[in-house]
Design a protein around this motif. Structure first.
Motif, PDB file in Angstrom:
ATOM      1  N   ILE A  53       6.308   3.989   6.146  1.00 26.85           N
ATOM      2  CA  ILE A  53       6.928   3.286   5.018  1.00 26.85           C
ATOM      3  C   ILE A  53       6.881   4.149   3.761  1.00 26.85           C
ATOM      4  CG2 ILE A  53       6.848   1.223   3.575  1.00 26.85           C
ATOM      5  CD1 ILE A  53       5.576  -0.254   5.905  1.00 26.85           C
ATOM      6  N   ARG A  54       5.757   4.800   3.514  1.00 29.25           N
ATOM      7  CA  ARG A  54       5.636   5.650   2.323  1.00 29.25           C
ATOM      8  C   ARG A  54       6.661   6.781   2.355  1.00 29.25           C
ATOM      9  NH1 ARG A  54       0.754   9.807   1.509  1.00 29.25           N
ATOM     10  NH2 ARG A  54       2.045  10.775   3.122  1.00 29.25           N
ATOM     11  N   THR A  55       6.827   7.407   3.519  1.00 29.66           N
ATOM     12  CA  THR A  55       7.806   8.488   3.643  1.00 29.66           C
ATOM     13  C   THR A  55       9.213   7.986   3.355  1.00 29.66           C
ATOM     14  OG1 THR A  55       6.397   9.519   5.322  1.00 29.66           O
ATOM     15  CG2 THR A  55       8.659  10.299   5.161  1.00 29.66           C
ATOM     16  N   GLY A  81      15.390   3.309  11.075  1.00 33.31           N
ATOM     17  CA  GLY A  81      14.100   3.322  10.394  1.00 33.31           C
ATOM     18  C   GLY A  81      13.188   4.395  10.922  1.00 33.31           C
ATOM     19  N   VAL A  82      13.152   4.579  12.236  1.00 30.71           N
ATOM     20  CA  VAL A  82      12.297   5.614  12.813  1.00 30.71           C
ATOM     21  C   VAL A  82      12.758   6.992  12.387  1.00 30.71           C
ATOM     22  CG1 VAL A  82      11.623   6.715  14.972  1.00 30.71           C
ATOM     23  CG2 VAL A  82      11.557   4.239  14.769  1.00 30.71           C
ATOM     24  N   MET A  83      14.056   7.241  12.410  1.00 32.52           N
ATOM     25  CA  MET A  83      14.567   8.551  12.035  1.00 32.52           C
ATOM     26  C   MET A  83      14.300   8.875  10.572  1.00 32.52           C
ATOM     27  SD  MET A  83      15.684   9.933  14.721  1.00 32.52           S
ATOM     28  CE  MET A  83      16.519  11.325  13.963  1.00 32.52           C
ATOM     29  N   ILE A  84      14.584   7.916   9.692  1.00 34.66           N
ATOM     30  CA  ILE A  84      14.389   8.170   8.262  1.00 34.66           C
ATOM     31  C   ILE A  84      12.907   8.295   7.941  1.00 34.66           C
ATOM     32  CG2 ILE A  84      14.694   7.212   5.950  1.00 34.66           C
ATOM     33  CD1 ILE A  84      17.290   5.982   6.857  1.00 34.66           C
ATOM     34  N   GLY A  85      12.098   7.404   8.512  1.00 35.23           N
ATOM     35  CA  GLY A  85      10.679   7.407   8.194  1.00 35.23           C
ATOM     36  C   GLY A  85       9.928   8.581   8.757  1.00 35.23           C
ATOM     37  N   SER A  86      10.518   9.306   9.727  1.00 35.47           N
ATOM     38  CA  SER A  86       9.813  10.415  10.353  1.00 35.47           C
ATOM     39  C   SER A  86      10.359  11.765   9.945  1.00 35.47           C
ATOM     40  CB  SER A  86       9.894  10.287  11.872  1.00 35.47           C
ATOM     41  OG  SER A  86      11.244  10.297  12.305  1.00 35.47           O
ATOM     42  N   VAL A  87      11.609  11.821   9.461  1.00 29.08           N
ATOM     43  CA  VAL A  87      12.226  13.107   9.157  1.00 29.08           C
ATOM     44  C   VAL A  87      12.136  13.421   7.675  1.00 29.08           C
ATOM     45  CG1 VAL A  87      14.380  14.392   9.165  1.00 29.08           C
ATOM     46  CG2 VAL A  87      13.776  12.968  11.116  1.00 29.08           C
ATOM     47  N   LYS A  88      12.403  12.424   6.825  1.00 27.17           N
ATOM     48  CA  LYS A  88      12.386  12.701   5.400  1.00 27.17           C
ATOM     49  C   LYS A  88      10.973  13.003   4.926  1.00 27.17           C
ATOM     50  CE  LYS A  88      16.484  10.400   3.657  1.00 27.17           C
ATOM     51  NZ  LYS A  88      17.008   9.403   2.722  1.00 27.17           N
ATOM     52  N   GLY A  89      10.844  13.756   3.908  1.00 27.00           N
ATOM     53  CA  GLY A  89       9.537  14.065   3.381  1.00 27.00           C
ATOM     54  C   GLY A  89       9.631  15.111   2.330  1.00 27.00           C
ATOM     55  N   MET A 129       0.830  -1.206   0.000  1.00 23.57           N
ATOM     56  CA  MET A 129       0.000   0.000   0.000  1.00 23.57           C
ATOM     57  C   MET A 129       0.863   1.254   0.000  1.00 23.57           C
ATOM     58  SD  MET A 129      -2.988   1.453   0.070  1.00 23.57           S
ATOM     59  CE  MET A 129      -4.197   0.227   0.558  1.00 23.57           C
ATOM     60  N   ALA A 130       1.915   1.266   0.824  1.00 18.53           N
ATOM     61  CA  ALA A 130       2.790   2.432   0.897  1.00 18.53           C
ATOM     62  C   ALA A 130       3.526   2.655  -0.417  1.00 18.53           C
ATOM     63  CB  ALA A 130       3.791   2.261   2.040  1.00 18.53           C
ATOM     64  N   TYR A 131       3.927   1.575  -1.073  1.00 16.61           N
ATOM     65  CA  TYR A 131       4.632   1.696  -2.363  1.00 16.61           C
ATOM     66  C   TYR A 131       3.714   2.312  -3.409  1.00 16.61           C
ATOM     67  CZ  TYR A 131       7.151   0.348  -6.587  1.00 16.61           C
ATOM     68  OH  TYR A 131       7.805   0.363  -7.800  1.00 16.61           O
TER      69      TYR A 131
END
Length: 299
Positions: free
Chosen positions: A156-158, A291-299, A94-96
């Motif tokens: 995951i999408r982020t 994973g938490v850092m990348i998935g929450s900061v990037k965007g 779904m995220a992909y």
């Protein structure tokens, strides 16, 4: 010439404070372990803080000899493995799809899966829905309701949006289709965020007792956490009965002749329940933090 580091009063106070906070978090595990390794009858006298007073493995022996506990443990392991795999797979798919700006109706689908996180019909409508789907007293009642989680899809999408689009374009030039790109390029690069989501949902499945208590009456389908909750209730009831008997000057309730009590068995089962998570977490910790850092900061 090496300069000696000067420790300020704040550094000393901060170190002491953090040490006390760390000890307050570790001590409950020490107490539970010491209680589980102590004779059950002797433990009822109290004053066990760090080490067992009368060391014994009888509590663990009785736990492992109980076929009901083995069955509950098997249900918990199966639901955790199957539920984690399907959850991560479907959320990643779904995220992909949602990470593609060219997806028709992308905004609608995002809002559609976000809406249930705001509104909930409540326990009774949810129970009726499970009943209509024939999930009551069914193993899949543990898996299907936990297949999707909006926040996991967003994380995951982020993460996937941070993967360079040039990689997919190069793969398409080489003749890869979307499925091959997903399995051979996207998944290998998504290890940190997938490990993070796996840890989130795996711990949720492992610690869940609610579903087994309210949606399952078949004792062969009860997970270990529900069994632990039932043992806790029985131990509290036994303790209350013994206190009332003691206050009234009557005879106390007899406990097992082997030296184990419901409370000591509960402590042993608690150690066995927590042990797998403590073993797995150190191996996933570096992926979890990344994973938490990348998935929450990037965007």
């Amino acid at each position: 010439m090496r300069l000696k580091r000067q420790f300020s009063l704040f550094d000393i106070a901060n170190t002491i404070f953090l040490a006390l906070v760390g000890f307050s978090m570790i001590y409950p595990f020490i107490y539970i372990l010491a209680y589980s390794l102590n004779d059950g009858k002797d433990s009822m006298m109290g004053a066990i803080y760090f080490l067992p007073r009368q060391f014994t493995l009888e509590n663990y022996a009785q736990v492992f000899e109980n076929a009901k506990i083995w069955q509950a443990y098997k249900i918990t392991i199966f639901r955790t493995l199957i539920g984690t795999f399907l959850h991560v797979l479907l959320c990643t798919l779904m995220a992909y799809a949602l990470s593609k700006k060219t997806l028709p109706g992308r905004t609608f689908f995002t809002f559609y899966i976000f809406l249930p996180t705001i509104f909930s019909a409540g326990f009774i409508p949810f129970f009726i829905t499970l009943q209509k789907l024939n999930l009551i007293n069914n193993f899949w009642v543990y898996v299907i309701p936990m297949l999707f989680n909006f926040m996991h899809i967003v994380i995951i999408r982020t993460f996937l949006q941070g993967i360079p689009e040039e990689l997919e374009e190069s793969a398409k030039i080489d003749g890869y289709n979307d499925f091959q790109i997903f399995t051979r390029i996207i998944l290998p690069l998504s290890g940190p965020v997938l490990a993070t989501i796996s840890l989130f949902i795996g711990v949720a499945h492992w610690n869940d007792w609610f579903a087994g208590a309210y949606y399952v009456s078949n004792k062969d389908l009860i997970p270990v956490q529900t069994l632990l909750q039932q043992m806790l209730t029985e131990a509290e009831a036994l303790s209350s009965s013994m206190q009332r008997a003691a206050q009234q000057g009557g005879q106390t309730i007899n406990v097992s002749s082997a030296g184990a009590t419901p409370e000591s068995l509960r402590m042993a089962l608690l150690v066995i329940t927590v042990f797998p998570i403590l073993c797995i977490y150190p191996f996933l910790q570096r992926y979890f933090v990344k994973g938490v850092m990348i998935g929450s900061v990037k965007g």
